[in-house]
Design a protein around this motif. Structure first.
Motif: not given
Length: 152
Positions: A116-122, A93-100
């Motif tokens: 979409v980060t571990a910290r945000a998920s927690v 997921f981290a490799s996706l651009s906003l367009e993707e």
């Protein structure tokens, strides 16, 4: 439970405690194993956080879409297709651009990258028994109080 027993002992209760003793033996063994594991446990926060990234956060992506009004069934389909594409391409997921992101669904906004980060998920989990830092701190306080109590 005792109503239908004869008036004498008559060996009817001879083996009633065997299950309790077996459970105690099992629990004692399990606690010994847990104690040895926890005693030698050291955590590498950076490594743990990097391991909690990638495609493990697919449910959080689906939750993001649900928060934008997409029914979960549809969000699951969108995220599933996105995950299949990422697996095929060897990406996360981290490799996706906003367009993707927007190619998968026009409901993805610029904030998806930070969500979409571990910290945000927690942090997103807010129930009392969840992984939210406040919930974990409360659980630790509760067990600390229990251990310090009259039996501790």
């Amino acid at each position: 439970m005792m109503k239908g027993l004869p008036s004498g002992y008559n060996k009817d209760l001879q083996e009633d405690k065997q299950a309790v003793f077996d459970a105690e033996d099992t629990l004692t063994g399990c606690l010994a194993v847990v104690a040895s594991v926890v005693d030698g446990l050291t955590l590498n926060r950076a490594r743990a956080e990097s391991a909690a990234s990638g495609l493990l956060l697919a449910t959080d992506v689906a939750d993001y879409l649900v928060g934008r009004g997409v029914p979960f069934r549809r969000a699951h389909e969108i995220v599933g297709a996105l995950v299949r594409k990422l697996v095929t391409d060897g990406r996360e997921f981290a490799s996706l651009s906003l367009e993707e992101w927007r190619a998968a669904s026009d409901l993805f906004g610029p904030d998806i990258v930070s969500r979409v980060t571990a910290r945000a998920s927690v942090d997103a989990k807010q129930t009392p028994q969840s992984t939210a830092p406040a919930a974990v701190a409360a659980a630790l306080r509760e067990i600390g109080d229990w251990l310090a109590g009259p039996l501790g």
